[in-house]
Design a protein around this motif. Structure first.
Motif, PDB file in Angstrom:
ATOM      1  N   SER A   1      14.811 -17.464 -18.877  1.00 54.31           N
ATOM      2  CA  SER A   1      15.328 -17.782 -20.203  1.00 54.31           C
ATOM      3  C   SER A   1      15.312 -16.566 -21.123  1.00 54.31           C
ATOM      4  O   SER A   1      16.245 -16.352 -21.906  1.00 54.31           O
ATOM      5  N   PHE A   2      14.247 -15.766 -21.029  1.00 56.98           N
ATOM      6  CA  PHE A   2      14.157 -14.540 -21.820  1.00 56.98           C
ATOM      7  C   PHE A   2      15.286 -13.589 -21.438  1.00 56.98           C
ATOM      8  O   PHE A   2      15.960 -13.014 -22.305  1.00 56.98           O
ATOM      9  N   LEU A   3      15.509 -13.417 -20.147  1.00 54.54           N
ATOM     10  CA  LEU A   3      16.578 -12.536 -19.699  1.00 54.54           C
ATOM     11  C   LEU A   3      17.931 -13.010 -20.217  1.00 54.54           C
ATOM     12  O   LEU A   3      18.725 -12.220 -20.751  1.00 54.54           O
ATOM     13  N   GLY A   4      18.202 -14.299 -20.071  1.00 51.16           N
ATOM     14  CA  GLY A   4      19.495 -14.819 -20.490  1.00 51.16           C
ATOM     15  C   GLY A   4      19.736 -14.656 -21.974  1.00 51.16           C
ATOM     16  O   GLY A   4      20.793 -14.169 -22.402  1.00 51.16           O
ATOM     17  N   ASN A   5      18.749 -15.033 -22.789  1.00 51.37           N
ATOM     18  CA  ASN A   5      18.948 -15.023 -24.237  1.00 51.37           C
ATOM     19  C   ASN A   5      18.743 -13.657 -24.862  1.00 51.37           C
ATOM     20  O   ASN A   5      19.569 -13.188 -25.648  1.00 51.37           O
TER      21      ASN A   5
ATOM     22  N   PHE B   1      11.753  -4.891 -22.828  1.00 46.88           N
ATOM     23  CA  PHE B   1      13.144  -4.839 -23.252  1.00 46.88           C
ATOM     24  C   PHE B   1      13.271  -4.753 -24.775  1.00 46.88           C
ATOM     25  O   PHE B   1      14.121  -5.410 -25.383  1.00 46.88           O
ATOM     26  N   GLY B   2      12.402  -3.979 -25.406  1.00 49.00           N
ATOM     27  CA  GLY B   2      12.449  -3.773 -26.842  1.00 49.00           C
ATOM     28  C   GLY B   2      11.932  -4.930 -27.669  1.00 49.00           C
ATOM     29  O   GLY B   2      12.034  -4.918 -28.900  1.00 49.00           O
ATOM     30  N   THR B   3      11.355  -5.933 -27.020  1.00 56.65           N
ATOM     31  CA  THR B   3      10.862  -7.138 -27.685  1.00 56.65           C
ATOM     32  C   THR B   3       9.388  -7.307 -27.359  1.00 56.65           C
ATOM     33  O   THR B   3       8.985  -7.131 -26.207  1.00 56.65           O
ATOM     34  N   THR B   4       8.593  -7.642 -28.360  1.00 58.53           N
ATOM     35  CA  THR B   4       7.163  -7.817 -28.133  1.00 58.53           C
ATOM     36  C   THR B   4       6.879  -9.267 -27.780  1.00 58.53           C
ATOM     37  O   THR B   4       7.161 -10.172 -28.568  1.00 58.53           O
TER      38      THR B   4
ATOM     39  N   ALA C   1       5.881  -0.853 -21.430  1.00 59.87           N
ATOM     40  CA  ALA C   1       6.555  -0.505 -20.179  1.00 59.87           C
ATOM     41  C   ALA C   1       7.663   0.512 -20.442  1.00 59.87           C
ATOM     42  O   ALA C   1       8.170   0.624 -21.537  1.00 59.87           O
ATOM     43  N   VAL C   2       8.009   1.266 -19.414  1.00 56.48           N
ATOM     44  CA  VAL C   2       9.117   2.209 -19.504  1.00 56.48           C
ATOM     45  C   VAL C   2      10.208   1.768 -18.549  1.00 56.48           C
ATOM     46  O   VAL C   2       9.964   1.036 -17.601  1.00 56.48           O
TER      47      VAL C   2
ATOM     48  N   ALA D   1      12.205  -6.028 -32.749  1.00 55.84           N
ATOM     49  CA  ALA D   1      11.733  -4.680 -33.047  1.00 55.84           C
ATOM     50  C   ALA D   1      11.279  -4.530 -34.494  1.00 55.84           C
ATOM     51  O   ALA D   1      10.526  -3.609 -34.824  1.00 55.84           O
ATOM     52  N   GLN D   2      11.732  -5.429 -35.371  1.00 57.92           N
ATOM     53  CA  GLN D   2      11.310  -5.420 -36.773  1.00 57.92           C
ATOM     54  C   GLN D   2      10.079  -6.286 -37.017  1.00 57.92           C
ATOM     55  O   GLN D   2       9.652  -6.458 -38.158  1.00 57.92           O
TER      56      GLN D   2
END
Length: 746
Positions: free
Chosen positions: A651-655, A403-406, A528-529, A628-629
């Motif tokens: 928690s990752f999904l929510g935040n 989701f754009g986050t590492t 992931a895509v 992303a930065q």
């Protein structure tokens, strides 16, 4: 104000510190705050571990950012414990854990100039006293650490390990040595010690060689700023002067009618909590307050049934633990692992006490009676040399972009880290971001993804030193494999789940020589895509069923998340495995029962079977995410046994994905597909999500036995990070309202 730099170790350490400060000053690598502690390089002490790599350069705060170091500014999250509904925010530093007193101790260390690992040591010390049922010095710990100076994430393994002597037994449930043969008539080497695995799980036989202090010491050698012996005062104070019985600790010993039956999801009758319950619910062990070591310190001596704990708020003292903490304070981790020292001596003496009953007869009292179950007495195979030889390990982080986050998380033998990346990978492909948080479609996609992750991790994950597990994980997290697994998720619930195969990209099993394993050699997984979401389906009718047997702990452990004044971050999950571990106390410490996490059956037995010095797989997976930065975005983790990775994903999904305040994400109702070997979708009993069970079952046509209610008590803690226009961070700390925790910071 004056602030002390990290602990120097003798004259040589002092000279190296001075040199490091001079080099740091020459390079201008100092905080812009004149009152801040001086930036320093790591200590010169050589890490006593299986780690490698250069030590990082000096810490520094971002140019133009002022950080204030002032202990009087530390404050607790509003409403905590239990009543917190919004995270606490700050711009200087933040710490959060499962106990409000531990978080306060950590904030004090940070505000006096300590680093994230300094604070973590102080927090762990307090948790060892006030949460003896969850973690402690006689347990195991995983640490995920972000170094602000290098912008690198490192992962450290201090999990409890099997002793060097296992007698060739394939599991802890088999007679392994000659002494075991007097346990019961007709017993032979290799045969079952007890008719009930729960008896063995809650005994010295399940105790692993503790790793918590070794890993804390290792990370402190790299990143500590404060002297080791300055980090234990609060813990010693609570052990010596007492601490109150918390509501949560009471609940681990006595059910007040808030626990739920796994088959029906209905509240269980009030009474003492049994140490173990078999998967069918037909057999239970003795209640925890009947175990002498627990009873003598934490239970009501006036209760004729020996079932009730001390009342909530009762002050509890632990002078034996205070003595142990002082030994560790003054002698470092070496004092704990000293084969001839008082701590190892006390632990081994306590194990030896279980070799014989009071009348001198058999050394393995593990009988079972449905009317009067008794605590088991099955002795450990641990020796003094196991403590001497134990090593903490630095491993390469498991990382992938979701989701754009590492996300950086723990590699094997943690299965939790794999499940986090696997599940998020599937949900990204199924268009989870387009759903509504907590909706029926959201819950269906989440639990189906978790069910697939569950069967694969049970089949393929264990200690990577003993087989090609790292290569198999690469196969599990490869884009093509995840594409194929995502395609299995549809508008109709899976009737069953099966593990992936070699034809689908999972390498075949290959045994390896553990002495040749290189823990820093595994590679980063691919990105992931995102693909289309599953579609809805008309209503049908299906019967509600119950979960299959467990083979991991549940409702246990403790998590810590910290960001210090220098921008370093730590996520740490620490555990004695199941609640109250082996139910054995030595030197004031409750001993872990981590070896019960080894597989006893065919599924996963090849990768997660018992072997000398091997580490059993675990669900704990402290994680750190970068935006992303490449900046800190989320520092978080959870307690709660097998479902831990699902709590982390929730928690990752929510935040991150849905933009909620972190506290709302932690408090949100839980779901899981990890809690049973049969990969059952489960919803948290006693919460609003439970009311959706019938509708979900019918709408997505779950077959009988594939969806149920369960307790699913999480223990999340975390810190979310946002940035202003100048790039300066704001920290939002939060702690799960199901536990006694709180965030502390400013």
């Amino acid at each position: 104000m004056k602030y002390e730099a990290f602990g120097t170790r003798g004259l040589v350490g002092a000279l190296l510190l001075a040199a490091a400060l001079l080099v740091s000053a020459c390079h201008g690598d100092r905080s812009s705050d004149d009152d801040a502690p001086p930036s320093t390089s790591p200590p010169a002490t050589t890490p006593s571990s299986d780690s490698s790599g250069d030590k990082p350069p000096a810490d520094s705060t971002p140019t133009g950012r002022t950080v204030t170091f002032d202990p009087s500014m530390c404050k607790a999250q509003a409403g905590a414990p239990y009543g917190q509904i919004v995270g606490i925010t700050g711009t200087n530093m933040m710490v959060t854990s499962a106990d409000i007193n531990a978080s306060a101790a950590g904030c004090k260390i940070l505000a006096n100039g300590g680093s994230a690992i300094d604070a973590a040591i102080a927090v762990q010390g307090v948790l060892a006293v006030v949460e003896p049922f969850a973690s402690g010095l006689a347990g195991g710990t995983l640490v995920t650490y972000y170094d602000a100076a290098t912008q690198k994430v490192r992962t450290f393994d201090g999990l409890a390990a099997a002793p060097a002597t296992t007698g060739g037994a394939a599991s802890i449930y088999q007679a392994a040595v000659t002494d075991d043969l007097s346990c019961k008539a007709g017993l032979a080497l290799g045969s079952s010690l007890s008719a009930w695995q729960g008896n063995t799980n809650i005994s010295g036989r399940a105790a692993g060689v503790p790793g918590t202090l070794k890993v804390l010491d290792l990370v402190h050698q790299y990143y500590g700023k404060k002297d080791w012996d300055t980090l234990w005062d609060d813990a010693i104070g609570y052990a010596s002067n007492g601490f109150p019985m918390s509501r949560y600790m009471y609940a681990t010993l006595y059910n007040s009618g808030t626990d739920y039956d796994e088959d029906t999801g209905l509240p269980l009758p009030a009474g003492g909590e049994p140490a173990w319950v078999n998967s069918s619910g037909t057999a239970k062990g003795a209640v925890r307050c009947k175990y002498g070591d627990i009873h003598n310190r934490y239970c009501d001596a006036s209760d004729p049934d020996s079932a009730k704990p001390l009342a909530v708020g009762t002050v509890i003292k632990n002078p034996e633990l205070a003595t142990t903490l002082k030994e560790v304070r003054d002698g470092g981790a070496a004092a704990f692992y000293d084969a001839g020292g008082p701590i190892v001596t006390a632990i081994l003496a306590r194990f030896a006490a279980d070799k014989f009953k009071s009348d001198g007869s058999n050394n393995c009292y593990a009988t079972y009676s449905s009317t009067n179950p008794q605590p088991a007495r099955i002795p450990s195979l641990m020796s003094a040399s196991d403590f001497t030889n134990y090593r903490a390990i630095e491993r390469k982080p498991l990382t992938a972009t979701r989701f754009g986050t590492t996300v950086y998380t723990q590699p094997a033998p943690s299965f939790g880290g794999v499940v986090v990346l696997y599940t998020l990978g599937l949900l990204e492909r199924k268009g989870m971001a387009a759903q509504t948080f907590g909706s029926d479609e959201y819950v269906h996609l989440a639990t189906e993804a978790s069910r697939l992750a569950n069967i694969d991790r049970r089949t393929y994950i264990g200690d990577p030193a003993y087989s090609n597990i790292d290569a198999r994980i690469q196969g599990m997290l490869a884009d093509g494999y995840l594409d194929g697994r995502a395609a299995l998720i549809s508008a109709t619930a899976m009737s069953s789940v099966t593990a992936g195969t070699t034809a689908q990209g999972i390498p075949a099993y290959v045994a390896t020589d553990p002495s040749l394993y290189v823990p820093l050699a595994s590679a980063k997984v691919s990105k992931a895509v995102q693909v289309a979401s599953a579609e809805s389906s008309p209503l049908t009718v299906a019967q509600i069923g119950g979960p299959g047997p467990r083979n991991e702990d549940f409702n246990t452990t403790s998590n810590v998340a910290i960001i210090d004044g220098y921008g370093n971050a730590l996520s740490m999950t620490t555990t004695i495995n199941t609640h109250w571990g082996a139910h054995i106390e030595a030197a004031g410490m409750i001993i872990n029962d981590a070896l019960s996490n080894f597989s006893a059956g065919a599924v996963g037995g090849d990768v997660n079977g018992l072997a000398p010095t091997k580490r059993p797989r675990t669900s704990i997976s402290p994680s750190i995410a970068l935006d992303a930065q490449g900046r800190l975005r989320l520092v978080w983790g959870s307690a709660g046994g097998g479902p831990i990775p699902d709590y982390i994903v929730k928690s990752f999904l929510g935040n991150v994905v849905f933009g909620q305040d972190l506290q709302a994400s932690l408090d949100a109702d839980n779901w899981s597909g990890q809690d049973s070997a049969d990969s059952v979708a489960e919803l948290e009993a006693g919460k609003p999500i439970a009311a959706n069970l019938g509708r979900l079952t019918s709408y997505y046509r779950y077959p009988a036995g594939t969806i149920a209610l369960d307790g699913l008590v999480s223990g999340l803690s975390g810190i979310a990070v946002t940035y202003d226009a100048d790039g300066n961070p704001t920290y939002s700390g939060a702690a799960d309202n199901r536990r006694n925790g709180a965030a502390y910071g400013y």
